[in-house]
Design an enzyme around this catalytic site. Structure first.
Site, short mmCIF file in Angstrom:
data_model
loop_
_atom_site.label_atom_id
_atom_site.label_comp_id
_atom_site.label_asym_id
_atom_site.label_seq_id
_atom_site.Cartn_x
_atom_site.Cartn_y
_atom_site.Cartn_z
N PRO A 137 0.84 -1.32 0.00
CA PRO A 137 -0.09 0.02 -0.03
C PRO A 137 0.71 1.37 -0.05
O PRO A 137 0.43 2.34 -0.22
CB PRO A 137 -0.84 -0.08 1.23
CG PRO A 137 -0.56 -1.43 1.84
CD PRO A 137 0.75 -1.90 1.28
N GLU A 138 2.29 1.20 0.23
CA GLU A 138 2.86 2.39 0.20
C GLU A 138 2.87 3.21 -1.16
O GLU A 138 2.63 2.52 -2.24
CB GLU A 138 4.49 2.22 0.68
CG GLU A 138 4.72 1.40 2.02
CD GLU A 138 3.96 2.34 3.27
OE1 GLU A 138 3.62 3.31 2.92
OE2 GLU A 138 3.99 1.69 4.41
N GLY A 139 2.84 4.67 -1.05
CA GLY A 139 2.78 5.36 -2.08
C GLY A 139 4.09 5.55 -2.76
O GLY A 139 5.06 5.34 -2.18
N PHE A 140 3.99 6.23 -3.92
CA PHE A 140 5.27 6.77 -4.46
C PHE A 140 6.25 7.36 -3.88
O PHE A 140 7.40 7.10 -4.07
CB PHE A 140 4.72 7.68 -5.61
CG PHE A 140 5.83 7.96 -6.82
CD1 PHE A 140 5.99 7.11 -7.86
CD2 PHE A 140 6.62 9.03 -6.78
CE1 PHE A 140 6.95 7.31 -9.00
CE2 PHE A 140 7.54 9.35 -7.77
CZ PHE A 140 7.70 8.34 -8.68
N ASN A 141 6.01 8.37 -3.04
CA ASN A 141 7.07 9.23 -2.19
C ASN A 141 7.44 8.40 -1.02
O ASN A 141 8.89 8.98 -0.67
CB ASN A 141 6.34 10.38 -1.91
CG ASN A 141 6.34 11.21 -3.34
OD1 ASN A 141 7.02 11.77 -3.77
ND2 ASN A 141 4.87 11.30 -3.74
N THR A 164 4.45 12.71 2.70
CA THR A 164 5.72 12.38 1.92
C THR A 164 5.72 13.19 0.71
O THR A 164 6.82 13.62 -0.13
CB THR A 164 6.03 11.23 1.80
OG1 THR A 164 4.96 10.38 1.04
CG2 THR A 164 6.12 10.19 3.13
N PHE A 165 4.59 13.37 -0.04
CA PHE A 165 4.52 14.21 -1.18
C PHE A 165 4.98 15.53 -1.06
O PHE A 165 5.67 15.90 -1.79
CB PHE A 165 2.87 13.99 -1.80
CG PHE A 165 2.61 14.63 -3.01
CD1 PHE A 165 2.44 13.88 -4.21
CD2 PHE A 165 2.39 15.92 -3.33
CE1 PHE A 165 2.06 14.29 -5.44
CE2 PHE A 165 2.36 16.42 -4.60
CZ PHE A 165 2.05 15.62 -5.69
N ARG A 178 -3.73 17.62 0.43
CA ARG A 178 -3.71 16.16 0.29
C ARG A 178 -5.19 15.93 0.76
O ARG A 178 -5.38 16.20 1.87
CB ARG A 178 -2.45 15.77 1.19
CG ARG A 178 -2.51 14.08 1.18
CD ARG A 178 -2.01 13.65 -0.02
NE ARG A 178 -1.60 12.20 0.16
CZ ARG A 178 -2.42 11.25 0.14
NH1 ARG A 178 -3.67 11.17 -0.02
NH2 ARG A 178 -2.11 9.76 0.50
O1 GFB Z 1 3.05 9.91 -2.51
P1 GFB Z 1 2.57 9.48 -1.31
O2 GFB Z 1 3.21 8.29 -0.82
O3 GFB Z 1 2.21 10.51 -0.38
O4 GFB Z 1 1.03 9.07 -1.91
P2 GFB Z 1 1.66 10.59 1.19
C1 GFB Z 1 0.10 9.60 -2.31
C2 GFB Z 1 -0.25 9.51 -3.93
O5 GFB Z 1 -1.55 10.18 -3.99
C3 GFB Z 1 0.73 10.27 -4.57
C4 GFB Z 1 -1.52 11.12 -5.11
O6 GFB Z 1 1.84 9.44 -4.93
C5 GFB Z 1 -0.17 10.64 -5.83
O7 GFB Z 1 -0.33 9.41 -6.63
N1 GFB Z 1 -1.70 12.42 -5.00
C6 GFB Z 1 -1.27 13.03 -3.62
C7 GFB Z 1 -1.40 13.56 -5.69
N2 GFB Z 1 -1.24 14.36 -3.82
C8 GFB Z 1 -1.44 14.53 -5.07
C9 GFB Z 1 -1.32 15.87 -5.82
O8 GFB Z 1 -1.19 16.95 -5.24
N3 GFB Z 1 -1.31 15.61 -7.05
C10 GFB Z 1 -1.36 14.59 -7.71
N4 GFB Z 1 -1.45 14.55 -9.15
N5 GFB Z 1 -1.54 13.30 -7.14
C11 GFB Z 1 0.75 8.21 2.32
C12 GFB Z 1 0.81 6.96 1.47
O9 GFB Z 1 0.77 9.35 1.15
O10 GFB Z 1 -0.14 8.57 2.86
C13 GFB Z 1 0.55 5.91 2.37
O11 GFB Z 1 2.12 6.85 0.72
C14 GFB Z 1 -0.55 6.08 3.05
O12 GFB Z 1 0.43 4.49 1.64
C15 GFB Z 1 -0.42 7.17 3.83
O13 GFB Z 1 -1.81 5.95 2.17
C16 GFB Z 1 -1.93 7.52 4.56
O14 GFB Z 1 2.79 10.47 2.13
O15 GFB Z 1 0.80 11.93 0.88
#
Ligand code: GFB
Length: 392
Positions: free
Chosen positions: A46-50, A351-352, A254
């Protein structure tokens, strides 16, 4: 011998040229010892891209360590990007994507020896990997008076699900598979490698391995090497030139799972708008706001209504861009645009947002324009992000 020398040369350069896979039996063991060895890894689904970008830094640091302490040349295999939970465009096939779609891999290779998975397959053929290691927690007893947080690892019974089909690739097989309870920094993985002596090894749940030194010199060297691809930079630049005219504030708003995961950190849409307007009033002559967000359309429209006196923009990918770079690429374009704004405010604990803050550090923006985050509705004086300053 000449052929082997060529293989060795090609591999250590880690370039994209086709490299013949070799037949182990035709090669003496002393010559095998001169060939590079490979580490593959995967991360909790479930971990996201960042967060995944952060785990790469930990694994790169482990590879640097291996190349310091071992007689072999170690190369990290970049795990393909594969069906992330947050990639919501269900009409796109977002599997097995190479790092080169999103990143400038040449820049990454200048700092860390890496190959993409498809390049590794060309080198390794369909030979089994020597070892598959699933990392897992130690059983920590929360009632212990002095829980042991020291760095340690031990081979143990598997506690949870053991992944056997990485990235849905059924042709990836393993000669040996074991579970290891692990607690510590990523360089501790080298002890496991010393013990198992593999030439190819895959670690699952690599996120269990922590940073050696978060925010130190090596961290930043690897972080800086993770440049986004030129194509994505170009798209972001065109958008900035056309609409934002280099004078804008960026807000990373977010939403979605964060509303449940971090309810006290995420303000309502009305409160988000109030905080944006408050920041804008402190900025000299900035009338334009760029919104990066995973918010559904209705929430974004509501936010626009509250921000009506200002020029509000969001990047909407056209069909071509979406089909080529997919949800991952569109999110990166948002991040690039935010990294170049006059002022940035992000979402606490995302993390984004953290990665945007790092990018702004690298670009040299002053920290008061970078380390800012929204506060929840009930905590207007919330703690602001830690200032992780660039170390060179
Ligand atoms: O990147 P990420 O790990 O950040 O996961 P968090 C959030 C994902 O949501 C991004 C989409 O990689 C994008 O695919 N996303 C979020 C966005 N904000 C934006 C935005 O401003 N623009 C666009 N285009 N897409 C963590 C997750 O998210 O949150 C964990 O990694 C878990 O798995 C946790 O769900 C609660 O750190 O914000």
């Amino acid at each position: 011998l000449v052929l082997l020398t060529v293989i060795q040369f090609e591999c250590s350069k880690c370039d994209n040229k086709e490299v013949n896979s070799f037949n182990e039996e035709d090669i003496g063991s002393s010559i095998l010892d001169t060939l590079p060895r490979y580490v593959l890894y995967d991360i909790n689904k479930p971990e996201g891209f960042n967060l995944r970008r952060d785990v790469y830094i930990r694994m790169a640091s482990f590879i640097h360590h291996m190349n310091k302490i071992s007689n072999y040349h170690w190369i990290l295999v970049l795990p393909p990007w594969h069906r992330l939970y947050h990639w919501r465009s269900s009409n796109l096939i977002q599997d097995h994507l190479p790092w080169s779609l999103f990143f400038n891999v040449d820049s990454i290779q200048k700092v860390t020896p890496v190959v993409e998975l498809h390049e590794f397959f060309k080198i390794n053929g369909l030979r089994s990997l020597d070892a598959q290691v699933t990392l897992q927690d130690f059983n920590l007893n929360s009632f212990e008076e002095y829980p042991d947080f020291s760095d340690k690892w031990e081979v143990s019974d598997c506690k949870g699900h053991v992944q056997t089909e990485f990235w849905n690739l059924s042709n990836l097989t393993f000669s040996k598979s074991l579970c290891i309870s692990f607690q510590g920094i990523s360089t501790l993985l080298s002890d496991i490698v010393k013990e198992l002596q593999p030439r190819t090894i895959i670690f699952d749940h690599a996120e269990m391995a922590l940073h050696n030194y978060y925010g130190g010199q090596e961290y930043w060297a690897v972080r800086k090497s993770m440049q986004f691809s030129d194509n994505l930079h170009e798209i972001a630049k065109t958008f900035i030139n056309s609409f934002l005219k280099h004078n804008y504030m960026c807000a990373h708003v977010r939403r979605r799972d964060f509303l449940y995961g971090h309810p006290s950190d995420v303000p309502s849409i009305k409160e988000t708008a109030r905080q944006i307007i408050e920041k804008l009033s402190l900025l000299n002559k900035v009338e334009t706001v760029f919104i990066a967000s995973d918010a559904p359309k209705v929430e974004f429209e509501k936010l626009c209504d509250y921000l009506r006196p200002y020029n509000v923009f969001k990047f909407e990918a056209n069909k071509d861009i979406l089909n080529t770079y997919m949800d991952g690429g569109v999110a990166i374009i948002d991040q690039i645009i935010c990294s170049k704004a006059n002022y940035f405010i992000g979402t606490s604990k995302s993390t984004f947002s953290f990665r945007i803050q790092e990018e702004r550090e690298i670009l040299g923006f002053s920290s008061n324009t970078t380390f800012n985050s929204f506060c929840g509705d009930n905590d207007r004086m919330c703690t602001q992000p830690t200032k992780w300053r660039l170390v060179e």
